[in-house]
Scaffold this motif. Structure first.
Motif: not given
Length: 173
Positions: A37-47
């Motif tokens: 599930a998308p969360n800020s930690k995952i989005w930071d890694k993706r970015n």
């Protein structure tokens, strides 16, 4: 993901990014950290993985294509001017037809959704097109099209779900 690939020899357009999975190759998941599930930690890694690969403009990508057949690129619009539908929205129904496979299995025939959505945007100050106007590009995002199909059932009329897709896919633009 990790997989052994080979250059796609039969690629007619000569795109340098065209590869295919080598026959008999195993596909291995080497990192699950970006799934879930998308969360800020995952989005930071993706970015962190993606944002350093952003090209400055569509005109820059066009130039790269002319130089070396680069046909895949990523831009981050400086300003999204408009997200809109190019044609009247419709409600897409559940499949009523099925195709029968040779083994007797039935597969639903899903209505093809035309690509009705588009973005008008400016990509950067250095873009030749943006300096004289803006880009107007068809949106071919499968998630948007599936949301469009699903929300038609959920909301009942195209007008009633128009605001939902605009809000969800413009992120406040």
């Amino acid at each position: 993901m990790e997989v052994t690939c080979q250059k796609a020899e039969s690629e007619k357009l000569g795109r340098k990014e065209s590869y295919k999975v080598k026959a008999g190759s195993d596909i291995t998941v080497i990192d699950h950290s970006l799934s879930g599930a998308p969360n800020s930690k995952i989005w930071d890694k993706r970015n962190k993985l993606i944002l350093d690969k952003v090209d400055p403009s569509l005109s820059h990508l066009d130039q790269k294509y002319k130089e070396d057949k680069t046909s895949l690129g990523l831009i981050k619009p400086k300003e999204v001017l408009k997200f809109y539908n190019r044609r009247e929205l419709e409600i897409y129904t559940d499949p009523k037809e099925y195709r029968q496979g040779i083994d007797g299995s039935k597969t639903p025939v899903i209505q093809k959704i035309p690509y009705p959505f588009a973005y008008r945007f400016k990509c950067s100050d250095g873009c030749l097109t943006c300096s004289n106007g803006s880009h107007d590009i068809l949106c071919e995002d499968w998630e948007l099209l599936e949301a469009y199909r699903r929300w038609g059932h959920e909301y009942g009329t195209p007008r009633s779900y128009g605001k939902s897709y605009t809000t969800s896919f413009t992120h406040g633009c």
